[in-house]
Scaffold this active site. Sequence first.
Site, mmCIF file in Angstrom:
data_model
loop_
_atom_site.group_PDB
_atom_site.id
_atom_site.type_symbol
_atom_site.label_atom_id
_atom_site.label_comp_id
_atom_site.label_asym_id
_atom_site.label_seq_id
_atom_site.Cartn_x
_atom_site.Cartn_y
_atom_site.Cartn_z
ATOM 1 N N ASP A 150 42.151 45.866 37.047
ATOM 2 C CA ASP A 150 41.365 46.207 38.242
ATOM 3 C C ASP A 150 41.353 47.723 38.424
ATOM 4 O O ASP A 150 42.393 48.377 38.262
ATOM 5 C CB ASP A 150 42.058 45.575 39.463
ATOM 6 C CG ASP A 150 41.078 44.991 40.439
ATOM 7 O OD1 ASP A 150 39.863 45.137 40.237
ATOM 8 O OD2 ASP A 150 41.535 44.351 41.406
ATOM 9 N N GLU B 2 34.593 47.048 42.288
ATOM 10 C CA GLU B 2 33.909 46.427 43.429
ATOM 11 C C GLU B 2 32.620 47.175 43.758
ATOM 12 O O GLU B 2 32.561 48.396 43.616
ATOM 13 C CB GLU B 2 34.835 46.460 44.664
ATOM 14 C CG GLU B 2 36.118 45.687 44.462
ATOM 15 C CD GLU B 2 37.035 45.734 45.690
ATOM 16 O OE1 GLU B 2 36.632 46.267 46.751
ATOM 17 O OE2 GLU B 2 38.172 45.235 45.571
ATOM 18 N N GLU C 32 33.418 36.879 45.928
ATOM 19 C CA GLU C 32 34.547 36.568 46.824
ATOM 20 C C GLU C 32 34.047 36.201 48.220
ATOM 21 O O GLU C 32 33.272 36.961 48.841
ATOM 22 C CB GLU C 32 35.500 37.782 46.909
ATOM 23 C CG GLU C 32 36.666 37.539 47.864
ATOM 24 C CD GLU C 32 37.834 38.498 47.693
ATOM 25 O OE1 GLU C 32 37.826 39.328 46.769
ATOM 26 O OE2 GLU C 32 38.783 38.395 48.503
#
Length: 294
Positions: free
Chosen positions: A96, A128, A195
């Site tokens: 990540d 993200e 998500e």
Amino acid sequence: MSTWTAPTQASTRKKVTIHTLMEKKARGEKITFITAYDFPTAAIEDKVGIDIILVGDSLGMCVYGFDSTLPVTMDMMVNHSRAVRKGAPNCFVIGDMPYMSYQVSVEQAVANAGRLMQEAGVDGVKLEGGIEMVDRISAITKAGIPVMGHLGLTPQSVAMLGGFKAQGRDVSAAIKLIEDAKALEEAGCVSVLLEAIPAEVAQIITERARIPILSIGAGPYCDGQVLVVHDLLGFFGGHVAKFVKQYANMNEYIEKALLEYKADVENVAFPGPEHCYKISEEELAKLRKALEEN
Ligand code: KIV
């Protein structure tokens, strides 16, 4: 620690690649995906045949006890990713990208993604954001690094989202998610994680995409599911998100074992004879004699 041995590796497993994941999507087989932050957990996940491991920035909460993912650094991500890579040679390991490792500039984004590949040996990175991240994704991809996108409830932007709440619940928000997913695929993402969005919106995105679409709180129609391993195993008491299913209660299990250990030490029930090293009677007699003579 000298007598401790690492968990046995699954040696017959074939390495999971981007092609494995694409083939699973094409065959309609679900992709299995969990987080890990350390060597022994990664080794077990590899052994049971999990496809993808995410070394998530959720380690900020799960491992370091932070209140959010924001204080997580590149050094933390590199170190934990390296341990996971060692433990899980056959899984597709994603590192990540932490907060502020890719937001500032395209150059920093490529350099930091490169660190995770070069220093930790991951198979790809995750970041993200939607259309606004297309330039980063395309540059990282051009550097030969597979990128997983992340849309919906994106914890690094929680302040902008106004809290940890489900996303894409009205027409305009759902259309934005669908357009973002398309833009990420066109920019070169090998996969996108959704998500906390409605299952029906995730289904539309999954059906339209050629790349695997993965879910955490995005319902059953995606190509695969991920959970944070600490949530799945029940490491923490207290509140769990709606989308979490707990498969164990490690908190209770560990607490019970530690209480037993404490009582055994206090009552001299541990260590027992089976935990002690021996010296022969003859050597002991010689030792006593030598001590008397000195
Ligand atoms: O960091 C993380 O664990 C994540 C989850 C949403 C899988 O990104």
